[in-house]
Design a protein around this motif. Structure first.
Motif, PDB file in Angstrom:
ATOM      1  N   THR A  11       0.826  -1.204   0.000  1.00 39.38           N
ATOM      2  CA  THR A  11       0.000   0.000   0.000  1.00 39.38           C
ATOM      3  C   THR A  11       0.861   1.254   0.000  1.00 39.38           C
ATOM      4  O   THR A  11       0.428   2.312   0.434  1.00 39.38           O
ATOM      5  CB  THR A  11      -0.926   0.011   1.231  1.00 39.38           C
ATOM      6  OG1 THR A  11      -0.138  -0.104   2.414  1.00 39.38           O
ATOM      7  CG2 THR A  11      -1.916  -1.133   1.167  1.00 39.38           C
ATOM      8  N   ASP A  56      -6.002  -0.316  -2.608  1.00 40.10           N
ATOM      9  CA  ASP A  56      -5.170   0.103  -1.488  1.00 40.10           C
ATOM     10  C   ASP A  56      -5.486   1.537  -1.077  1.00 40.10           C
ATOM     11  O   ASP A  56      -6.343   2.205  -1.653  1.00 40.10           O
ATOM     12  CB  ASP A  56      -3.679  -0.067  -1.818  1.00 40.10           C
ATOM     13  CG  ASP A  56      -3.263   0.742  -3.042  1.00 40.10           C
ATOM     14  OD1 ASP A  56      -4.085   1.539  -3.536  1.00 40.10           O
ATOM     15  OD2 ASP A  56      -2.127   0.580  -3.509  1.00 40.10           O
ATOM     16  N   ARG A  90     -13.641  -5.978  10.669  1.00 37.97           N
ATOM     17  CA  ARG A  90     -12.239  -6.390  10.613  1.00 37.97           C
ATOM     18  C   ARG A  90     -11.289  -5.197  10.539  1.00 37.97           C
ATOM     19  O   ARG A  90     -10.200  -5.294  10.020  1.00 37.97           O
ATOM     20  CB  ARG A  90     -12.018  -7.285   9.385  1.00 37.97           C
ATOM     21  CG  ARG A  90     -12.912  -8.511   9.358  1.00 37.97           C
ATOM     22  CD  ARG A  90     -12.761  -9.271   8.054  1.00 37.97           C
ATOM     23  NE  ARG A  90     -13.672 -10.410   7.977  1.00 37.97           N
ATOM     24  CZ  ARG A  90     -13.804 -11.195   6.900  1.00 37.97           C
ATOM     25  NH1 ARG A  90     -13.075 -10.948   5.816  1.00 37.97           N
ATOM     26  NH2 ARG A  90     -14.649 -12.212   6.913  1.00 37.97           N
ATOM     27  N   ARG A 112      -7.716  -5.770  12.068  1.00 42.77           N
ATOM     28  CA  ARG A 112      -6.916  -6.721  11.290  1.00 42.77           C
ATOM     29  C   ARG A 112      -6.472  -6.114   9.969  1.00 42.77           C
ATOM     30  O   ARG A 112      -5.338  -6.316   9.527  1.00 42.77           O
ATOM     31  CB  ARG A 112      -7.732  -7.981  11.045  1.00 42.77           C
ATOM     32  CG  ARG A 112      -7.068  -8.995  10.116  1.00 42.77           C
ATOM     33  CD  ARG A 112      -8.031 -10.116   9.799  1.00 42.77           C
ATOM     34  NE  ARG A 112      -7.537 -10.954   8.727  1.00 42.77           N
ATOM     35  CZ  ARG A 112      -8.255 -11.869   8.083  1.00 42.77           C
ATOM     36  NH1 ARG A 112      -9.512 -12.060   8.440  1.00 42.77           N
ATOM     37  NH2 ARG A 112      -7.736 -12.581   7.114  1.00 42.77           N
ATOM     38  N   TYR A 113      -7.358  -5.364   9.319  1.00 43.28           N
ATOM     39  CA  TYR A 113      -7.040  -4.774   8.016  1.00 43.28           C
ATOM     40  C   TYR A 113      -6.350  -3.418   8.127  1.00 43.28           C
ATOM     41  O   TYR A 113      -5.963  -2.847   7.128  1.00 43.28           O
ATOM     42  CB  TYR A 113      -8.321  -4.619   7.188  1.00 43.28           C
ATOM     43  CG  TYR A 113      -8.889  -5.906   6.677  1.00 43.28           C
ATOM     44  CD1 TYR A 113      -8.316  -7.139   6.993  1.00 43.28           C
ATOM     45  CD2 TYR A 113     -10.017  -5.908   5.872  1.00 43.28           C
ATOM     46  CE1 TYR A 113      -8.858  -8.323   6.520  1.00 43.28           C
ATOM     47  CE2 TYR A 113     -10.570  -7.094   5.391  1.00 43.28           C
ATOM     48  CZ  TYR A 113      -9.976  -8.301   5.728  1.00 43.28           C
ATOM     49  OH  TYR A 113     -10.505  -9.471   5.256  1.00 43.28           O
ATOM     50  N   GLU A 114      -6.227  -2.898   9.355  1.00 45.98           N
ATOM     51  CA  GLU A 114      -5.603  -1.586   9.587  1.00 45.98           C
ATOM     52  C   GLU A 114      -6.265  -0.511   8.718  1.00 45.98           C
ATOM     53  O   GLU A 114      -5.613   0.246   7.992  1.00 45.98           O
ATOM     54  CB  GLU A 114      -4.103  -1.637   9.319  1.00 45.98           C
ATOM     55  CG  GLU A 114      -3.358  -2.607  10.230  1.00 45.98           C
ATOM     56  CD  GLU A 114      -1.865  -2.639   9.948  1.00 45.98           C
ATOM     57  OE1 GLU A 114      -1.429  -2.039   8.938  1.00 45.98           O
ATOM     58  OE2 GLU A 114      -1.135  -3.257  10.724  1.00 45.98           O
ATOM     59  N   ARG A 131     -10.314  -3.986  -1.163  1.00 48.00           N
ATOM     60  CA  ARG A 131      -9.628  -3.803   0.126  1.00 48.00           C
ATOM     61  C   ARG A 131      -9.764  -5.047   1.002  1.00 48.00           C
ATOM     62  O   ARG A 131      -8.860  -5.352   1.795  1.00 48.00           O
ATOM     63  CB  ARG A 131     -10.216  -2.587   0.835  1.00 48.00           C
ATOM     64  CG  ARG A 131      -9.500  -2.186   2.118  1.00 48.00           C
ATOM     65  CD  ARG A 131      -8.101  -1.688   1.826  1.00 48.00           C
ATOM     66  NE  ARG A 131      -7.470  -1.152   3.017  1.00 48.00           N
ATOM     67  CZ  ARG A 131      -6.865  -1.877   3.944  1.00 48.00           C
ATOM     68  NH1 ARG A 131      -6.810  -3.191   3.814  1.00 48.00           N
ATOM     69  NH2 ARG A 131      -6.314  -1.291   4.992  1.00 48.00           N
ATOM     70  N   VAL A 147      -5.382  -7.742   2.106  1.00 44.88           N
ATOM     71  CA  VAL A 147      -4.614  -8.302   3.216  1.00 44.88           C
ATOM     72  C   VAL A 147      -4.223  -9.738   2.915  1.00 44.88           C
ATOM     73  O   VAL A 147      -3.083 -10.154   3.122  1.00 44.88           O
ATOM     74  CB  VAL A 147      -5.418  -8.211   4.522  1.00 44.88           C
ATOM     75  CG1 VAL A 147      -4.704  -8.949   5.646  1.00 44.88           C
ATOM     76  CG2 VAL A 147      -5.630  -6.754   4.910  1.00 44.88           C
ATOM     77  N   ARG A 148      -5.168 -10.505   2.387  1.00 37.73           N
ATOM     78  CA  ARG A 148      -4.869 -11.906   2.070  1.00 37.73           C
ATOM     79  C   ARG A 148      -3.809 -12.009   0.988  1.00 37.73           C
ATOM     80  O   ARG A 148      -2.884 -12.819   1.078  1.00 37.73           O
ATOM     81  CB  ARG A 148      -6.143 -12.616   1.615  1.00 37.73           C
ATOM     82  CG  ARG A 148      -5.948 -14.107   1.372  1.00 37.73           C
ATOM     83  CD  ARG A 148      -7.178 -14.731   0.769  1.00 37.73           C
ATOM     84  NE  ARG A 148      -7.440 -14.207  -0.564  1.00 37.73           N
ATOM     85  CZ  ARG A 148      -8.447 -14.618  -1.330  1.00 37.73           C
ATOM     86  NH1 ARG A 148      -9.293 -15.522  -0.880  1.00 37.73           N
ATOM     87  NH2 ARG A 148      -8.622 -14.105  -2.530  1.00 37.73           N
ATOM     88  N   THR A 207      -1.519  -9.804   0.237  1.00 37.22           N
ATOM     89  CA  THR A 207      -0.245  -9.351   0.773  1.00 37.22           C
ATOM     90  C   THR A 207       0.422 -10.455   1.577  1.00 37.22           C
ATOM     91  O   THR A 207       1.632 -10.675   1.499  1.00 37.22           O
ATOM     92  CB  THR A 207      -0.452  -8.116   1.662  1.00 37.22           C
ATOM     93  OG1 THR A 207      -1.129  -7.111   0.915  1.00 37.22           O
ATOM     94  CG2 THR A 207       0.876  -7.566   2.137  1.00 37.22           C
ATOM     95  N   ALA A 208      -0.374 -11.175   2.360  1.00 38.93           N
ATOM     96  CA  ALA A 208       0.185 -12.255   3.168  1.00 38.93           C
ATOM     97  C   ALA A 208       0.699 -13.395   2.307  1.00 38.93           C
ATOM     98  O   ALA A 208       1.682 -14.055   2.638  1.00 38.93           O
ATOM     99  CB  ALA A 208      -0.876 -12.767   4.135  1.00 38.93           C
TER     100      ALA A 208
END
Length: 521
Positions: A95, A172, A418, A421-423, A462, A466-467, A469-470
């Protein structure tokens, strides 16, 4: 078949818009070009009902199809050229200043796939379960066929193109902020012709394209005029100003120093333009949401957006159960303007008629060709569908309604649940607020637009970011679906239509002080 009203300039505008899109991608950063392609087409191309090209089988070539399809085509060309020149892939889903490109063109989250399945399966089921012709007095409405279902699928695919583009390329924080900025700037540009129409009457569409897209009487308000410029109705202009004003308020909070003052001044000007536009519903939505966007923390903003989303998704149940205070709302409107109160009561009466008929076929609806409307014993249509929700649930039933409006509402609910968790930050919360404002306007009006779908797609993406990125560090260097980062600092297409300033970056890691550094090697 060509459907053309006015002086023919509308067809010329549709014909040259693909070249405008190519020029935008050549001159602007990738994200900006993508957003301006959709937003600009929505604001400046002629109304689809009056100007379109209708080839057999294919969707109508109009202000919704041409911008979205051309933007999709250009991005596919860019990705194909980039892949051919850079076969080695770096799995990046960051991001930061890079542009995140989520894998695939269709949603990959469980929610996205479930909603997509409901939408497309629901349309085919609607066609299959409405194989009976309907007769009301002297009026006969044809039965639905699989051909009608496939035509509806193509039409829906056009509507969903901006959502898919937003999900893939604007997922992002940087993409969300660029969407807010361009939404705000586009409304500021639009205030100039709008204020001309406030003073001189809504004539710009007639002067440029040679026709007026709606009822003239509905654009005389408060001893003056309600502007519409190139949109189908002044109500659409009002809600566009409201969403853009919310975006401007968020930008005021995000920026510092002189830029904050500039955004603040422009937001005040846009607020005055909204007042002069004489759109009561959009103005009340602005008064409700702007204090939340301006004063509340991210958590409360997300909570408010999620609450609005849940109300929107469950509104047919609330409306059918008499849990919506229609009498109180009508009395409140009467305190402002008796004509507005009468108009609101008329809408509520029509909703009661249409919802009663929709409940006769609740699962998949009545289909198309005005089959969902209410007719008297003489075959006269006695209903007027205004809100997007009543149109959707009448035509496609609950399956189609949840699938369609789930894309617009459920991402905001999940982002709230979430958020840690997702900031989720202020920029994404602000986009949720602007989207929620448009959702509120869908209750009395059919203000679904490509801009709304683009925003909903960015929020849907969005959820996947997160998934992805991990999973990025585990992606194979030859994996064709790995997330890609595009550099948005300059034009994507050079003068010879070759890629320039279009590069990949190694996976980035953060140092102990929070700064990013490239991974060694």
């Amino acid at each position: 078949m060509i459907q053309s009203a006015g002086n023919g300039l509308g067809l010329v505008a549709l014909a040259i818009w693909p070249f405008v899109v190519f020029l935008l991608f050549r001159k602007l950063p990738f994200r900006d070009a993508l957003i301006w392609s959709i937003v600009g087409g929505y604001l400046f191309l002629p109304a689809a009902f009056f100007i379109s090209i209708n080839p057999p089988v294919l969707p109508s070539l109009d202000k919704e199809f041409i911008p979205a399809f051309t933007a999709t085509l250009v991005t596919m060309i860019i990705l194909a050229r980039q892949n051919s020149k850079n076969p080695r892939r770096a799995a990046v889903a960051d991001t930061g200043p890079e542009l995140t490109n989520l894998p695939g063109w269709l949603p990959r989250s469980g929610l996205g796939r479930a909603l997509m399945g409901m939408v497309f399966f629901g349309i085919l089921a609607t066609a299959i379960t409405n194989g009976d012709p309907l007769t009301y007095g002297a009026r006969s409405l044809p039965a639905q066929s699989l051909y009608d279902g496939f035509s509806a699928l193509l039409e829906l695919g056009v509507i969903f193109l901006p959502l898919l583009l937003g999900r893939k390329f604007l997922s992002d924080d940087v993409g969300h902020k660029r969407l807010l900025v361009i939404l705000f700037i586009s409304a500021l540009i639009y205030t100039l012709p709008a204020m001309y129409e406030v003073r001189m009457s809504p004539q710009i569409n007639r002067m440029v394209y040679g026709f007026f897209p709606h009822s003239w009487v509905q654009h005389i308000r408060g001893g003056g005029f309600r502007p519409l410029v190139f949109l189908d109705h002044g109500l659409l202009l009002g809600i566009h100003f409201t969403c853009a004003l919310i975006a401007g308020v968020i930008l005021v909070r995000l920026e510092q120093g002189g830029r904050r003052l500039l955004y603040g001044f422009c937001a005040v000007w846009l607020f005055l333009a909204l007042i002069l536009s004489k759109t009561l519903g959009a103005f009340l939505i602005a008064l409700t949401i702007i204090p939340i966007a301006l004063l509340m923390p991210v958590r409360l903003q997300l909570m408010a957006a999620a609450g609005i989303a849940l109300i929107m998704l469950s509104y047919p149940i609330l409306r059918g159960s008499d849990m919506v205070p229609t009498e109180a709302l009508t009395e409140m409107a009467a305190g402002i303007d008796e004509r507005r109160a009468a108009s609101l009561q008329y809408r509520f009466d029509n909703e009661d008629l249409l919802l009663g008929k929709a409940n006769e076929r609740p699962a998949f609806g009545w289909g198309w060709w005005t089959r969902a409307r209410v007719y008297n014993e003489f075959g006269v249509d006695i209903s007027v569908p205004d809100g997007a929700w009543i149109v959707t649930i009448g035509e496609r039933g609950w399956v189609g309604y949840i699938g369609y409006f789930g894309f617009l509402t459920l991402p905001m609910v999940l982002l709230f649940l979430r958020r840690k968790r997702y900031e989720v930050g202020l920029v994404t919360a602000g986009l949720c607020m602007a989207t929620a404002a448009n959702l509120l306007d869908l209750l009395p009006n059919a203000s679904l637009s490509p801009v709304l779908m683009l925003s909903a797609g960015a929020l849907l993406g969005r959820l996947e970011l997160v998934r992805e990125t991990a999973q990025a560090p585990e992606a194979s260097s030859s994996d064709a679906d790995a997330p890609v980062a595009l550099q948005p600092d300059g034009p994507v297409l050079g003068p010879d239509m070759e890629l320039t300033r279009y590069s990949r970056f190694p996976v980035r890691k953060r140092t102990s002080d929070g700064r990013q550094r490239p991974e060694s090697g």
